[in-house]
Scaffold this active site. Sequence first.
Site, PDB file in Angstrom:
ATOM      1  N   ALA A   2       0.837  -1.197   0.000  1.00 54.07           N
ATOM      2  CA  ALA A   2       0.000   0.000   0.000  1.00 54.07           C
ATOM      3  C   ALA A   2       0.872   1.248   0.000  1.00 54.07           C
ATOM      4  O   ALA A   2       1.768   1.384   0.838  1.00 54.07           O
ATOM      5  CB  ALA A   2      -0.922   0.000   1.217  1.00 54.07           C
ATOM      6  N   GLU A   3       0.586   2.130  -0.940  1.00 53.45           N
ATOM      7  CA  GLU A   3       1.246   3.432  -0.982  1.00 53.45           C
ATOM      8  C   GLU A   3       0.216   4.498  -0.603  1.00 53.45           C
ATOM      9  O   GLU A   3      -0.610   4.889  -1.413  1.00 53.45           O
ATOM     10  CB  GLU A   3       1.816   3.714  -2.370  1.00 53.45           C
ATOM     11  N   ASP A   4       0.267   4.928   0.645  1.00 55.95           N
ATOM     12  CA  ASP A   4      -0.700   5.895   1.150  1.00 55.95           C
ATOM     13  C   ASP A   4       0.024   6.955   1.964  1.00 55.95           C
ATOM     14  O   ASP A   4       0.602   6.654   3.013  1.00 55.95           O
ATOM     15  CB  ASP A   4      -1.751   5.194   2.012  1.00 55.95           C
TER      16      ASP A   4
END
Length: 988
Positions: free
Chosen positions: A617-619
């Site tokens: 996840a890239e958040d």
Amino acid sequence: MISLAHSTRISSLPTSSAQNFPFQESYRTHHYHGPVSLPPSKKNRRNICKCSAADHSQSKPQQNRKTRQPAAEKEGVDPVGFLAKHGITHKVFAQFLRERHKALKDLKDEIFNRYLNLMELASGFEILGMHRNVQHRVDFMDWAPGARYCALVGDFNEWSPTENSAREGHFGHDDYGYWFIILEDKLQEGEEPDKLYFQQYNYVDDYDKGDSGVTIEEIFKKANDEYWEPGEDRFIKSRYEVASKLYEQIFGPNGPQTEDELEEIPDPETRYKAWKEQHKDDPPSNLPPCDVIDNGKEYDVFNIVDDPVWREKFRAKKPPIAYWLETRKGRKAWLKKYTPGIPHLSKYRVYFNTPTGPLERVPAWATYVVPDADGKQAFAVHWEPPPEKAYKWKHKHPIKPKSLRIYECHVGISGQEPIVASFSDFTKKVLPHVKEAGYNAIQLIGVLEHKDYFTVGYRVTNFYAVSSRYGTPDDFKRLVDEAHGLGLLVFLDIVHSYAAADEMVGLSLFDGSNDCYFHTGKRGHHKFWGTRMFKYGDHDVLHFLLSNLNWWVVEYQIDGFHFHSLSSMMYTHNGFASFTGDMEEYCNQYVDRDALLYLILANEILHALHPNIVTIAEDATLYPGLCEPTSQGGLGFDYFVNLSSSEMWLSFLENVPNHEWSMSKLVNTLIGEKNNTEKMLLYAENHNQSISGGRSFAEILFGSSNTEESLLRGCSLHKMIRLITFTIGGPAYLNFMGNEFGHTKRVEFPMSSNGFSYSLANRNWDLLENDGLHNRLFAFDKDMMKLDANERILLRGLRGLPNIHHVNDSTMVISYLRGPFLLVFNFHPKNSYERYSVGVEEAGEYQVVLNTDEKMYGGQGLIGHDQYVQRTISRRTDGVRFCLEVPLPSRTAQKHNCPIERNSFYTLKEAYLKRAAKRSKPSKKGVTTVQVLGWPTKKGGGRGSIEKALSNELLAAGEVSPANYLHFTMFIGLQVNTYPQSVIPYAV
């Protein structure tokens, strides 16, 4: 009306009941026939079963589905479980998680009304798009609910919008907006049509088999003689007998002969009651084997009573598939008789007639697309190579490692020459380099088809197609296969957070309407990037996106996904808002709950279908629960990216003088939130620093270096930044292509501002040909990778985390322990320390095994090898018992092995904690009780029995040396109760 997008086949289901994932439950829901019971009468026993009523939307079985499914999910499910795990108390957010969990259950119920299970929801690629049918034809299907007419146009039919269209009577259009078109293969000149309408041909599997020479008549006669029992073939020989008898029973011997004479037919219930009254005095032998139980209740129509002997005989009867298969013919017969309706490499588009006028679009499920050919409108390419030329896989997936060393790549800029590199070039030149460098995974960006090259692949136009500018689908399969052969996992940077706004080749206004795949109005457009935002609450959009994830795994054997820019999809403000850390910011009106439900479904489906899949996840907002299990209220990702680390390094290098760097800020930024560090992916710089209008660290450090001192400074910081980022974080690390050897040029894609030049859209691999600075930086990076490949440093420490015990802002020194390894960093630009004191847990001799100042790494070699071994001093330092004084030149870092004679003690300590944690149960006093089950102990024996048993278990596993028994007893050093249950309590 049944949707055309529903596959008629029965999907194979996974055997494991992983998570609370309702594959088995949903399968039982659609194929449930209830328990078998016997009526009271023993004279004429008949089985009672419940008949499936999939066609009755108001039927009782659907109510049973809603009552059965939660029972399968409730075990081990806590919508707010991860909040308690991390000690988070926030009533509003907890209520949001509960409501989200209920919404997820409701969404699954709605999905099961249309799909057999979630696996079918994620397998749309099996029927949508262009597919070869075994009955000498090609089937095409696409979703366009706003269209009034659909046809295929291409060079195979001279771009005619009328020749190949969706026809009425051929399931051409359904209520959900799916269009179905059949492209019949064309007969060769002089050939006669097949006698059987359902004649099948082998195209791919066993395509040389068939054509046995047996005629259809002989096969049917054989089937009739061998398969049917005496009398059973009566209605096959006289196929109209059943219809005529049924007609006579309903209307009598002189019934109506035309439709005008036909009177109103009573409903089935009335006819059934009349038949029962007519035959109430008939003997049982004259009654049919099946009957309906009628107790006057509404749902009695679903209760069937039958004869058990007849039922078992019916169940034992198998369809004559063997004879059916004998009717198939081989590929050679097909080639002789037909030419394909749409040949391999044909160009085509889909034609729609919409309320706003006619449109031509590239099909949404196309697998090979040329987005912009010589300034002309884009088109899809039919990819159906002959089976003898199609790529065949050679290697299996590598074993999923416990720690990841990811090499991020862009295929187009991976070549030496200033041109667009190909999949084949990448396979031949870059993959061996990645293997030599010591990485165990590659992450590819820009693989999905995109019209504009300068967007780096982040404005995707065709989600099911590999970019044609790099090669063919088979070229990409070869790349993945060769990577697997080298032991490298292959991850895709997937962009499901938005899509390109291009209308001619992308999904925008696909069917002429503004709300097909995307939201309408402002919400349908990204505020700053001009891209379109998906409508995640639409079931058909979910069908498209979830099938897309599964497609890349099934078709191209992808091992994982890096979900790009999640903040763009999780918030209606696209993540462009100031976050203070208040939990309400994660559950207010700006949160897109539909997007969160999509991410949960994506992780559940991927991990259930492919247990070894990796999701990252890239958040930028670090949404709570990113990497927590979905059953505990999380989103289910395996890793999350710490985006702030690269921003911090870039800020330090460009804006902060070296002597003002804050060590406290450096450490706090790199370790992130301690609750989630064990699942954190960390990098010093990825493609953003090189591509997104910025400069790589090497360009900043070496770009204007014209003196030996400036080169030494750049080289030292380049190594130290990577070493501390690699060793201080979680079990995953990433590096962008070329940065491992200090590639000094930024990346600039061809665009109007640079005259469409490719001069900076490449990698200078020739920098490694000379024995200079770049080769030495590469040598250091390889040895750094070996710290994990050989010594598993990314997995060391309690819970896989380092013990950071020394952070000094004035001296600019950082020191921490990671399992049996001690790492010391001196970031001061001037001050060197002859004997710098750091605390250590174990007494003994410490040996330097990696020194950034080695000459082989481009350093000065200020520390002699005679100083590589240092002995501890019995003095309490940094809160631990012993002190180690080490020589520490400025801008250098060292990695020490803990005392050689006690090195395996740390292995024992970690092994003990891991084994103890598996047997732990929380107690009321905050103490963990470890049940040592199965260890040989004596009732009432001494305390050494437990320790000896554990030592023997670890010895058998090869995890500890016998010489460390005393160190082990010192470490345990706690009360031991030697009751028969063998319980060891210790504080965590």
